[in-house]
Structure formats: structure tokens, C-alpha cells
Design a protein around this motif. Structure first.
Motif, mmCIF file in Angstrom:
data_model
loop_
_atom_site.group_PDB
_atom_site.id
_atom_site.type_symbol
_atom_site.label_atom_id
_atom_site.label_comp_id
_atom_site.label_asym_id
_atom_site.label_seq_id
_atom_site.Cartn_x
_atom_site.Cartn_y
_atom_site.Cartn_z
ATOM 1 N N GLU A 166 -90.016 28.764 -6.697
ATOM 2 C CA GLU A 166 -91.080 29.217 -8.295
ATOM 3 C C GLU A 166 -90.992 30.807 -6.880
ATOM 4 O OE1 GLU A 166 -95.020 29.388 -9.048
ATOM 5 O OE2 GLU A 166 -94.909 27.165 -8.384
ATOM 6 N N TYR A 167 -91.300 31.727 -7.433
ATOM 7 C CA TYR A 167 -91.351 33.223 -6.493
ATOM 8 C C TYR A 167 -92.274 34.216 -7.040
ATOM 9 C CZ TYR A 167 -90.313 37.788 -3.722
ATOM 10 O OH TYR A 167 -90.093 38.934 -3.885
ATOM 11 N N ARG A 168 -93.179 34.365 -6.522
ATOM 12 C CA ARG A 168 -94.600 35.084 -7.268
ATOM 13 C C ARG A 168 -94.772 36.488 -6.193
ATOM 14 N NH1 ARG A 168 -95.691 30.160 -6.408
ATOM 15 N NH2 ARG A 168 -96.669 30.023 -4.864
ATOM 16 N N THR A 169 -95.441 37.184 -7.079
ATOM 17 C CA THR A 169 -95.386 38.777 -5.795
ATOM 18 C C THR A 169 -97.244 38.630 -5.444
ATOM 19 O OG1 THR A 169 -96.420 40.951 -5.841
ATOM 20 C CG2 THR A 169 -97.192 39.540 -7.992
ATOM 21 N N ALA A 170 -97.308 38.438 -3.452
ATOM 22 C CA ALA A 170 -98.390 38.176 -3.504
ATOM 23 C C ALA A 170 -99.309 39.375 -3.309
ATOM 24 C CB ALA A 170 -98.395 37.775 -1.712
ATOM 25 N N LEU A 171 -98.864 41.118 -3.638
ATOM 26 C CA LEU A 171 -99.081 42.145 -3.895
ATOM 27 C C LEU A 171 -100.216 42.236 -4.643
ATOM 28 C CD1 LEU A 171 -96.173 45.032 -3.401
ATOM 29 C CD2 LEU A 171 -97.884 43.642 -1.346
ATOM 30 N N PRO A 172 -101.448 42.720 -5.091
ATOM 31 C CA PRO A 172 -102.001 42.723 -6.068
ATOM 32 C C PRO A 172 -101.679 43.768 -6.842
ATOM 33 C CG PRO A 172 -103.357 44.179 -3.685
ATOM 34 C CD PRO A 172 -102.286 43.318 -3.209
ATOM 35 N N VAL A 173 -102.651 43.575 -7.837
ATOM 36 C CA VAL A 173 -101.932 44.789 -9.484
ATOM 37 C C VAL A 173 -102.275 46.038 -8.479
ATOM 38 C CG1 VAL A 173 -102.140 45.146 -11.894
ATOM 39 C CG2 VAL A 173 -102.521 43.179 -10.902
ATOM 40 N N ASP A 191 -95.291 15.002 0.555
ATOM 41 C CA ASP A 191 -96.157 14.815 -0.914
ATOM 42 C C ASP A 191 -95.826 15.723 -2.010
ATOM 43 O OD1 ASP A 191 -96.594 12.085 0.634
ATOM 44 O OD2 ASP A 191 -98.300 12.631 0.734
ATOM 45 N N HIS A 192 -94.750 16.487 -1.747
ATOM 46 C CA HIS A 192 -94.959 17.638 -3.442
ATOM 47 C C HIS A 192 -93.727 16.813 -4.621
ATOM 48 C CE1 HIS A 192 -92.845 21.298 -4.874
ATOM 49 N NE2 HIS A 192 -93.677 21.736 -4.821
ATOM 50 N N ALA A 193 -94.809 16.834 -6.025
ATOM 51 C CA ALA A 193 -94.390 16.294 -6.382
ATOM 52 C C ALA A 193 -93.497 16.759 -7.585
ATOM 53 C CB ALA A 193 -95.369 16.525 -7.546
ATOM 54 N N GLY A 194 -92.547 18.046 -7.168
ATOM 55 C CA GLY A 194 -91.678 18.309 -8.189
ATOM 56 C C GLY A 194 -90.237 17.557 -6.422
ATOM 57 N N ALA A 195 -90.431 17.407 -5.146
ATOM 58 C CA ALA A 195 -89.263 16.980 -4.546
ATOM 59 C C ALA A 195 -89.094 15.799 -4.835
ATOM 60 C CB ALA A 195 -89.738 17.121 -2.947
ATOM 61 N N ASP A 207 -96.429 38.802 3.136
ATOM 62 C CA ASP A 207 -96.952 40.091 2.893
ATOM 63 C C ASP A 207 -96.849 40.425 1.668
ATOM 64 O OD1 ASP A 207 -95.008 41.225 4.256
ATOM 65 O OD2 ASP A 207 -96.135 43.042 4.027
ATOM 66 N N LEU A 208 -95.597 40.499 1.176
ATOM 67 C CA LEU A 208 -95.280 40.755 0.088
ATOM 68 C C LEU A 208 -94.446 39.840 -1.347
ATOM 69 C CD1 LEU A 208 -93.928 42.514 -1.615
ATOM 70 C CD2 LEU A 208 -91.670 41.832 -0.457
ATOM 71 N N PHE A 209 -94.874 38.350 -0.958
ATOM 72 C CA PHE A 209 -94.540 36.936 -1.480
ATOM 73 C C PHE A 209 -94.562 36.197 -1.461
ATOM 74 C CE2 PHE A 209 -90.501 37.921 1.108
ATOM 75 C CZ PHE A 209 -90.419 36.480 0.992
ATOM 76 N N GLU A 210 -94.276 35.564 -2.344
ATOM 77 C CA GLU A 210 -94.733 33.620 -2.023
ATOM 78 C C GLU A 210 -93.957 32.783 -2.805
ATOM 79 O OE1 GLU A 210 -98.724 32.475 -3.803
ATOM 80 O OE2 GLU A 210 -99.714 34.200 -2.633
ATOM 81 N N MET A 211 -93.705 31.705 -2.088
ATOM 82 C CA MET A 211 -92.338 31.312 -2.530
ATOM 83 C C MET A 211 -92.880 29.912 -2.219
ATOM 84 S SD MET A 211 -88.642 32.826 -0.681
ATOM 85 C CE MET A 211 -87.543 31.960 -2.366
ATOM 86 N N THR A 212 -92.077 28.574 -2.850
ATOM 87 C CA THR A 212 -91.547 27.094 -3.031
ATOM 88 C C THR A 212 -90.355 27.028 -3.535
ATOM 89 O OG1 THR A 212 -94.197 27.295 -3.481
ATOM 90 C CG2 THR A 212 -93.038 25.392 -3.529
ATOM 91 N N LEU A 213 -89.680 26.082 -2.584
ATOM 92 C CA LEU A 213 -88.339 25.600 -2.802
ATOM 93 C C LEU A 213 -88.319 24.339 -2.757
ATOM 94 C CD1 LEU A 213 -88.090 28.492 -1.053
ATOM 95 C CD2 LEU A 213 -86.007 28.275 -2.138
ATOM 96 N N VAL A 214 -87.233 23.761 -3.129
ATOM 97 C CA VAL A 214 -86.647 22.416 -2.941
ATOM 98 C C VAL A 214 -85.916 22.138 -2.606
ATOM 99 C CG1 VAL A 214 -86.994 20.120 -4.584
ATOM 100 C CG2 VAL A 214 -89.113 21.333 -5.107
ATOM 101 N N PHE A 215 -85.495 21.580 -1.856
ATOM 102 C CA PHE A 215 -84.087 21.217 -1.449
ATOM 103 C C PHE A 215 -83.458 20.141 -0.738
ATOM 104 C CE2 PHE A 215 -87.873 22.683 1.751
ATOM 105 C CZ PHE A 215 -87.172 21.775 2.793
ATOM 106 N N HIS A 216 -83.070 20.081 -0.054
ATOM 107 C CA HIS A 216 -82.294 18.758 0.854
ATOM 108 C C HIS A 216 -82.260 18.224 2.593
ATOM 109 C CE1 HIS A 216 -80.137 15.151 1.770
ATOM 110 N NE2 HIS A 216 -79.380 15.553 2.521
ATOM 111 N N ASP A 217 -81.852 19.682 3.154
ATOM 112 C CA ASP A 217 -81.869 19.779 4.216
ATOM 113 C C ASP A 217 -82.189 21.526 5.251
ATOM 114 O OD1 ASP A 217 -81.711 18.758 7.209
ATOM 115 O OD2 ASP A 217 -79.367 18.395 7.303
ATOM 116 N N ALA A 218 -83.138 21.787 6.322
ATOM 117 C CA ALA A 218 -82.857 22.788 6.594
ATOM 118 C C ALA A 218 -81.982 23.048 8.372
ATOM 119 C CB ALA A 218 -84.189 22.313 6.790
#
Length: 162
Positions: free
Chosen positions: A57-64, A108-112, A131-142
Motif C-alpha cells: 500500500e502506497y500513499r502520499t505523505a504530502l498535504p494537498v 501481528d499484522h492481519a495481512g501478513a 517526508d514524501l510517502f507512506e507505504m506498507t509491504l507484506v513480505f517473506h524476508d529482509a
């Protein structure tokens, strides 16, 4: 334990890291970040790869107002922005973002949990707020690899506390 947590415990900073670039690997399975870290135990530039990304999930962190102010293409090229007289607005052409409040290895992330059940493999989640964006990722390893000792960009704006 979320595999991203181990990298933070081993010295990668969770906040005030320069996100120099990010995106899916050519094959489309893994998501990569190039990070500059001047606050960690071994300052430098790192490639962080989150493998087997099944949701994002990706979205802007900047105000309108910031989007409206910086709508012109003058803001996507730093030299062009300077030539335009350095107008007020978010300069996308700086070509990096400051990770603040930064990374969070989510527990404890429901999507994961849902994807772990579907795949029969451990799955984890992390969020990143810059400062520009917010994102959440579901993944297996880092996976983390230091690619250089360069901190030339982030160290101009982040000062380590004594």
C-alpha cells in the motif's frame, strides 16, 4: 520475529535514513530500497531487499496544499527548479526522501497473517513513512547488503547526537 527487526537490532537506523531510491526488482517479486544511513553502527549506503512481496500500500505523505503548490514540472528537476527562481513548494527533484518517522517492523499484522496461511510460509509486514510517502509491504524476508561507505546526502541534513 520480523526479519527486518534483526537489521535494526544490528545497527541499521530506523529513522532519519535517506531513501535514495526504491522500487520493485526487475523480476517483480522483491522490493528494493537504496538507503543512506549516517546514524547506524556502520554508516554507509545499503541495499535493503524485501523478498516475496505479496501486498503493498502506497500513499502520499504530502498535504494537498503541497501538491497544489508544487504541481509544475519545475519541481521534478532540481536544476530547473533553481532556474525558475526556487519557487516555494516540495522539490521532488531532490531525488530522495528522509525516512521520518521511518521504518516500523510490524508485529501481528492481519495481512501478513492472512498471506502466511495462504502460502504456508512465514510472512511479515513493515511500514515506512518519509517526508514524501507512506507505504506498507507484506513480505517473506529482509536482506541487507552494504554497498558503499557513502553518506554524502543524508549527512548534510542529519546530525548524530553525541
Amino acid at each position: 520475529m520480523n526479519p527486518l527487526s534483526a537489521h535494526f537490532e544490528n545497527g541499521l537506523s530506523e529513522i532519519d535514513v535517506g531513501v535514495m531510491s526504491h522500487g520493485f526488482a526487475e523480476h517483480g517479486r522483491d522490493y528494493r530500497f537504496i538507503l543512506e544511513d549516517c546514524l547506524g553502527t556502520s554508516p554507509g549506503t545499503y541495499r535493503l531487499t524485501l523478498t516475496h512481496v505479496v501486498a503493498m500500500e502506497y500513499r502520499t505523505a504530502l498535504p494537498v496544499s503541497a501538491w497544489s503548490e508544487a504541481w509544475s514540472d519545475d519541481f521534478i528537476d532540481y536544476d530547473r527548479w533553481e532556474a525558475a527562481g526556487e519557487p516555494n513548494g516540495y522539490v521532488f527533484g531532490a531525488n530522495w526522501s528522509n525516512a521520518y518517522p521511518g521504518f516500523v517492523a510490524l508485529a501481528d499484522h492481519a495481512g501478513a497473517a492472512e498471506w502466511a496461511l495462504k502460502l504456508g510460509r512465514p510472512m511479515y509486514a513493515a511500514s515506512l513513512h518519509t517526508d514524501l510517502f507512506e507505504m506498507t509491504l507484506v513480505f517473506h524476508d529482509a536482506l541487507l547488503v552494504k554497498v558503499s561507505d557513502d553518506t554524502s546526502t543524508i549527512s548534510k541534513v542529519t546530525m548524530p547526537l553525541a
